[in-house]
Design a protein around this motif. Structure first.
Motif, mmCIF file in Angstrom:
data_model
loop_
_atom_site.group_PDB
_atom_site.id
_atom_site.type_symbol
_atom_site.label_atom_id
_atom_site.label_comp_id
_atom_site.label_asym_id
_atom_site.label_seq_id
_atom_site.Cartn_x
_atom_site.Cartn_y
_atom_site.Cartn_z
ATOM 1 N N LEU A 13 23.482 62.835 68.362
ATOM 2 C CA LEU A 13 22.973 61.658 69.062
ATOM 3 C C LEU A 13 21.670 62.086 69.721
ATOM 4 O O LEU A 13 21.677 63.036 70.505
ATOM 5 N N GLU A 14 20.588 61.421 69.355
ATOM 6 C CA GLU A 14 19.300 61.694 69.992
ATOM 7 C C GLU A 14 18.954 63.190 69.954
ATOM 8 O O GLU A 14 18.445 63.752 70.913
ATOM 9 N N GLY A 15 19.271 63.829 68.811
ATOM 10 C CA GLY A 15 18.938 65.236 68.635
ATOM 11 C C GLY A 15 19.894 66.220 69.282
ATOM 12 O O GLY A 15 19.743 67.425 69.119
ATOM 13 N N HIS A 16 20.901 65.734 70.006
ATOM 14 C CA HIS A 16 21.889 66.604 70.645
ATOM 15 C C HIS A 16 23.161 66.608 69.797
ATOM 16 O O HIS A 16 23.564 65.570 69.264
ATOM 17 N N ARG A 17 23.790 67.768 69.699
ATOM 18 C CA ARG A 17 25.025 67.877 68.926
ATOM 19 C C ARG A 17 26.248 67.770 69.837
ATOM 20 O O ARG A 17 26.255 68.276 70.952
ATOM 21 N N TYR A 18 27.282 67.098 69.311
ATOM 22 C CA TYR A 18 28.552 66.921 69.986
ATOM 23 C C TYR A 18 29.646 67.157 68.952
ATOM 24 O O TYR A 18 29.359 67.270 67.753
ATOM 25 N N ALA A 19 30.896 67.195 69.407
ATOM 26 C CA ALA A 19 31.999 67.428 68.476
ATOM 27 C C ALA A 19 33.226 66.634 68.882
ATOM 28 O O ALA A 19 33.416 66.307 70.049
ATOM 29 N N LEU A 20 34.046 66.352 67.881
ATOM 30 C CA LEU A 20 35.363 65.729 68.065
ATOM 31 C C LEU A 20 36.383 66.582 67.336
ATOM 32 O O LEU A 20 36.093 67.100 66.248
ATOM 33 N N PRO A 21 37.592 66.717 67.892
ATOM 34 C CA PRO A 21 38.643 67.434 67.154
ATOM 35 C C PRO A 21 38.915 66.712 65.833
ATOM 36 O O PRO A 21 39.028 65.487 65.797
ATOM 37 N N LEU A 22 39.013 67.458 64.773
ATOM 38 C CA LEU A 22 39.222 66.860 63.457
ATOM 39 C C LEU A 22 40.509 66.039 63.409
ATOM 40 O O LEU A 22 40.569 65.014 62.743
ATOM 41 N N GLU A 23 41.538 66.449 64.169
ATOM 42 C CA GLU A 23 42.798 65.698 64.132
ATOM 43 C C GLU A 23 42.652 64.289 64.695
ATOM 44 O O GLU A 23 43.486 63.431 64.428
ATOM 45 N N ASP A 24 41.575 64.010 65.443
ATOM 46 C CA ASP A 24 41.328 62.662 65.963
ATOM 47 C C ASP A 24 40.527 61.801 64.989
ATOM 48 O O ASP A 24 40.475 60.583 65.129
ATOM 49 N N VAL A 25 39.870 62.423 64.017
ATOM 50 C CA VAL A 25 38.982 61.709 63.094
ATOM 51 C C VAL A 25 39.792 61.171 61.922
ATOM 52 O O VAL A 25 40.591 61.885 61.326
ATOM 53 N N ARG A 26 39.595 59.886 61.621
ATOM 54 C CA ARG A 26 40.297 59.250 60.502
ATOM 55 C C ARG A 26 39.404 59.112 59.271
ATOM 56 O O ARG A 26 39.846 59.321 58.160
ATOM 57 N N GLU A 27 38.144 58.703 59.471
ATOM 58 C CA GLU A 27 37.216 58.594 58.341
ATOM 59 C C GLU A 27 35.797 58.410 58.838
ATOM 60 O O GLU A 27 35.562 58.108 60.005
ATOM 61 N N LEU A 28 34.854 58.612 57.931
ATOM 62 C CA LEU A 28 33.426 58.419 58.201
ATOM 63 C C LEU A 28 32.917 57.292 57.324
ATOM 64 O O LEU A 28 33.313 57.177 56.163
ATOM 65 N N LEU A 29 32.032 56.476 57.894
ATOM 66 C CA LEU A 29 31.454 55.347 57.164
ATOM 67 C C LEU A 29 29.967 55.254 57.449
ATOM 68 O O LEU A 29 29.504 55.697 58.502
ATOM 69 N N ARG A 30 29.249 54.643 56.565
ATOM 70 C CA ARG A 30 27.861 54.269 56.853
ATOM 71 C C ARG A 30 27.901 53.060 57.784
ATOM 72 O O ARG A 30 28.786 52.222 57.695
#
Length: 157
Positions: A13-30
């Motif tokens: 976001l705005e050139g800064h990196r962040y992270a989420l635990p993979l177990e919380d992620v369901r899918e990625l979309l455009r």
């Protein structure tokens, strides 16, 4: 308390990196155009209709006090589990997965104000990446307000 993740999804976001635990992620979309959600808390950017399921899209820029910008077709949506609710996060770009070593993650210092939804910091050779806990991302008031707005939206359909 959040369990220590083994893998995380990195995003920017705005050139800064962040992270989420993979177990919380369901899918990625455009990113696609959103439907406004009247009476939702300010952190909700709109609604995404994902295969018939209405998901709130959280405005990560507002939450992290970054400058607002219009939705772009190059943005990514991260569909994730935030406690009992599925949500969508609009991010500039999903960078990919990172497997964590045991010594890479430091727990968030609880004595610092404003880190309620930060679960820790990931130490990488090129800097720190904040790991976010979506279970605490919405305040209780925001969660209630969002639930009411979603209920009203569901009644209209």
């Amino acid at each position: 308390m959040m369990p220590q993740p083994r893998e995380v999804l990195l995003f920017t976001l705005e050139g800064h990196r962040y992270a989420l635990p993979l177990e919380d992620v369901r899918e990625l979309l455009r990113a696609v155009r959103l439907t406004p959600l009247p009476q939702a808390p300010a952190v909700v950017e709109g609604l995404l209709n994902l295969r018939g399921e209405l998901l709130p899209v959280l405005d990560m820029r507002r939450r992290f006090r970054l400058p607002a910008r219009p939705l772009s077709s190059s943005d990514h949506f991260v569909v994730a589990q935030a406690g009992p609710r599925r949500v969508t996060l609009r991010v500039d770009r999903a960078e990919g997965l990172l497997s964590l070593e045991a010594n890479q993650l430091d727990a968030a210092p609880s004595e610092l104000p404003g880190v309620g939804y930060v679960a820790g910091a990931i130490k990488l050779p090129d800097g720190l990446v904040l790991l976010h806990d979506l279970r605490t991302f919405l305040s209780e008031a925001e969660a209630l307000e969002l639930g009411e707005a979603l209920a009203k939206e569901g009644a209209r359909q």
